[in-house]
Design a protein around this motif. Structure first.
Motif, PDB file in Angstrom:
ATOM      1  N   ASN A 136       2.230   0.621  -3.384  1.00  0.00           N
ATOM      2  CA  ASN A 136       2.508   0.667  -1.836  1.00  0.00           C
ATOM      3  C   ASN A 136       0.656   0.888  -1.259  1.00  0.00           C
ATOM      4  O   ASN A 136      -0.328   0.373  -2.347  1.00  0.00           O
ATOM      5  N   TYR A 137       0.855   0.089   0.583  1.00  0.00           N
ATOM      6  CA  TYR A 137      -0.361  -0.537   0.494  1.00  0.00           C
ATOM      7  C   TYR A 137      -1.305   0.851   0.132  1.00  0.00           C
ATOM      8  O   TYR A 137      -3.080   0.280   0.085  1.00  0.00           O
ATOM      9  N   LYS A 138      -1.202   2.113   0.233  1.00  0.00           N
ATOM     10  CA  LYS A 138      -2.111   3.101  -0.052  1.00  0.00           C
ATOM     11  C   LYS A 138      -3.165   3.068  -1.171  1.00  0.00           C
ATOM     12  O   LYS A 138      -4.116   3.491  -1.254  1.00  0.00           O
ATOM     13  N   ASP A 139      -1.790   2.800  -1.705  1.00  0.00           N
ATOM     14  CA  ASP A 139      -2.697   2.364  -2.792  1.00  0.00           C
ATOM     15  C   ASP A 139      -4.098   1.555  -3.745  1.00  0.00           C
ATOM     16  O   ASP A 139      -4.679   1.635  -4.439  1.00  0.00           O
ATOM     17  N   GLU A 195      -5.454  -6.597  -0.376  1.00  0.00           N
ATOM     18  CA  GLU A 195      -6.547  -6.785   0.751  1.00  0.00           C
ATOM     19  C   GLU A 195      -7.712  -7.684   1.293  1.00  0.00           C
ATOM     20  O   GLU A 195      -7.974  -8.219   0.445  1.00  0.00           O
ATOM     21  N   ASP A 254      -1.266  -2.918   6.982  1.00  0.00           N
ATOM     22  CA  ASP A 254      -2.445  -2.376   7.556  1.00  0.00           C
ATOM     23  C   ASP A 254      -3.356  -3.347   8.408  1.00  0.00           C
ATOM     24  O   ASP A 254      -3.222  -4.771   8.094  1.00  0.00           O
ATOM     25  N   SER A 271      -6.663   1.702  -2.428  1.00  0.00           N
ATOM     26  CA  SER A 271      -7.539   2.724  -1.317  1.00  0.00           C
ATOM     27  C   SER A 271      -8.024   2.687  -2.592  1.00  0.00           C
ATOM     28  O   SER A 271     -10.073   3.127  -2.231  1.00  0.00           O
TER      29      SER A 271
END
Length: 632
Positions: free
Chosen positions: A293-296, A271, A246, A298
């Protein structure tokens, strides 16, 4: 980018000692606020905030001062815990020092530290190395004139809860660094793991070890917008072999930034964020050990979004991690009992006691032995003679002398100036002699820099010396290398390459293994080397040198080949080249002599700055070159 969290994990053997009746020392709670401790090796008397206390006698082990671990609880309210049988943890606020019985390796805020001696039980009391533990919990150390070691918590009020129940983190909702100018949210679970010597890099972790956070600050004078930062981040990630999951360039607000989420080669999710502000670049890295997952990632958005590449000194909610006070940072060498403060932006090598500014200011401290009956006046006169033998009259000038007080003793300070060719330098030599030892400080800076001259006065005022430390730790030390007689030589021989050469004793070896090639020596303003090759013929070597000199004459305005000739050297035919040029504004004369014998090609290279071509130095260089002989 640092992609490792050094965790404190250990197992061991202390359980047996505890079962046998040996336990960690315990003191009754003390209601008074304590933030200063004074101890002395061999004395059962300690002072906490000026009040006398009896403690188990500190010891010296392998030159390291060992104290009972309980003094940190008694003096500073530190929490002391035994974990996993042999691991002792000393906690002070966000700081954690983890030691293992029998090991000289400690983990200080997550960083591996060699302590020089291992924790050990002495008559039922656990003794630990004083300096690394005290520094590890955020305290400062310095010797005093009474031979005591003074340990204080940082005067900024940054620390843990003391024994009086005062929480020094109370009201602190942000954390940051005032010197490098950044701050961010301070969650309750955030632990400070490590800080680099200059505080450019600071690392943090969650108390449950679920994530790792790093802030790294570098100088950046190029103006970059959010898109530029994103391009830079992606390029760095690809070079590291990471997969970019991302990306985003955030231009809104007064401090734009870029962010990417990557999966590294170990499968870890990170990140990465990058900011530019006020001539500095701020890199913020966060790794989540539980993310799939990259959303984790957040869930860390609130913390990351709170990062601000600026620091408000008036904001009392910020816990300041910087140890810089009045623009200076503490430095010390435990072996010699010397502590001092140096400007915050300087590089620091405490082992060799050298400190340097990128703009040219330089400080070195050295301790040597004094000859019996020798005085500071003798020492000063010898240094003056050494300088006049090293610099030509046009390149050196003595300014004057004065005295100053260093750690309660009177020291002589000699001021002079010299010029290698690229500009004048000012140098102060500080000479202090006590108990048969000489304490020398050399401070140089580009002439005309008033700020560097002012730093000299501040640094010297900060110097504290425990003179008993050298007496306890050392016998006879080397004499000052600047006092070496320039006319004395030592004969060195190479059996492999069948030669001998006389090397002046005042030269410094850079590579002096004579069974290898090349051997290299340097000295103030000059150099000397001998290279031997069994792979290159003399014809090839001479041809390459001629081509290099011809190219230099075409491309470098300052280069000129003075002469090229054939001669006899060491009894064999040789080719000699002599040239003159400037290197970064410093003019010098160089020479190369090439010759061959028994299938090996030899090249002797020498050089000497014009400013250092004194009669003594030129004669010794010529003598060394001409001393080369082949062994029978």
């Amino acid at each position: 980018m640092k992609k490792s969290w050094l965790r404190v994990l250990s197992t061991g053997v202390l359980a047996g000692m505890l079962l046998a009746g040996t336990a960690l020392p315990v003191w009754a709670a003390d209601d008074m606020k304590t933030n200063e401790l004074r101890v002395k090796a061999g004395s059962t008397r300690a002072f906490i905030n000026g009040q006398k206390q009896n403690i188990t006698k500190p010891l010296i082990v392998k030159g390291v001062t060992m104290v009972p671990v309980g003094v940190f609880k008694k003096a500073f309210g530190s929490e002391i815990r035994l974990e996993k049988n042999d691991v002792i943890k000393i906690k002070q606020g966000a700081h954690v020092a983890a030691l293992t019985m029998g090991s000289s390796i400690a983990w200080i805020d997550g960083a591996k530290v060699e302590m020089g001696a291992a924790p050990n039980m002495v008559n039922g009391v656990l003794m630990v190395p004083l300096r690394p533990v005290a520094a590890g919990i955020g305290a400062s150390l310095a010797p005093n004139s009474a031979g005591e070691i003074v340990i204080r918590l940082m005067q900024t009020g940054k620390g843990a809860e003391d024994e009086g129940g005062i929480d020094l983190d109370k009201g602190k909702t942000r954390i940051g660094n005032s010197y490098y100018g950044w701050s961010m949210h301070y969650p309750a679970d955030l632990l400070v793991l490590q800080s680099s010597e200059q505080e450019r890099m600071m690392t943090f972790g969650a108390a449950d070890e679920s994530y790792y956070l790093e802030v790294y600050v570098s100088d950046q004078n190029v103006s970059l917008d959010a898109d530029d930062l994103l391009t830079q981040l992606v390029q760095v990630a690809k070079q590291a072999g990471d997969t970019v999951l991302d990306r985003e360039a955030v231009s809104k607000g007064s401090k734009p930034y870029a962010r990417i989420v990557v999966k590294d080669t170990d499968g870890m999710l990170w990140e990465l964020r990058q900011y530019i502000h006020d001539g500095r670049q701020y890199d913020v890295y966060l790794a989540d050990y539980q993310a799939f997952n990259y959303k984790d990632l957040s869930k860390h958005a609130s913390l990351l979004n709170s990062f601000d590449p600026s620091y408000s000194p008036s904001d009392r909610t910020i816990k300041d991690l910087s140890t810089v006070e009045e623009g200076m940072r503490a430095a010390w060498n435990e072996d010699y009992g010397i502590s001092l403060k140096v400007p915050a932006g300087w590089s620091m090598d405490n082992k060799s006691m050298t400190y340097e500014d990128e703009q040219g200011a330089y400080l070195q401290l050295r301790v040597t032995s004094a000859k019996s009956g020798a005085t500071v006046k003798d020492w000063s006169d010898q240094l003056e003679k050494w300088m006049r033998e090293t610099f030509t009259a046009e390149s050196y000038q003595q300014i004057g002398s004065f005295t100053t007080e260093i750690s309660g003793e009177t020291a002589e300070v000699n001021e002079f100036r010299y010029n290698f060719g690229a500009g004048w330098q000012t140098e102060f030599d500080v000479l202090l002699q006590k108990n048969g030892y000489r304490y020398y400080a050399e401070y140089t800076f580009p002439e005309g820099k008033a700020a560097d001259r002012a730093w000299f006065n501040q640094i010297m005022k900060s110097v504290e010396i425990d003179f008993d430390t050298v007496t306890d730790n050392f016998g006879q030390l080397d004499e000052d290398p600047y006092l070496t007689d320039k006319t004395k030589t030592i004969t060195r021989t190479s059996k492999r390459y069948h030669y001998s050469v006389d090397i002046p004793r005042y030269w410094t070896p850079y590579s002096d293994r004579f069974e290898s090639s090349p051997v290299i020596y340097t000295f103030t303003g000059g150099n000397f080397s001998i290279a031997a090759s069994e792979d290159k013929s003399i014809e090839m070597t001479v041809s390459q040198l001629r081509e290099a000199y011809a190219e230099a004459a075409k491309t470098r305005k300052s280069f000129s080949l003075i002469r090229s000739e054939e001669l006899t050297f060491a009894g064999v035919p040789a080719f000699s080249f002599t040239y003159h040029e400037e290197d970064k504004g410093v003019p010098y004369t160089g020479s190369q002599i090439v010759f061959e014998k028994n299938g090996a090609t030899y090249t002797i290279t020498s050089g000497l700055n014009d400013a250092n071509r004194t009669q003594v130095q030129a004669a010794m260089l010529e003598k060394a070159v001409n001393s080369f002989t082949f062994n029978k």
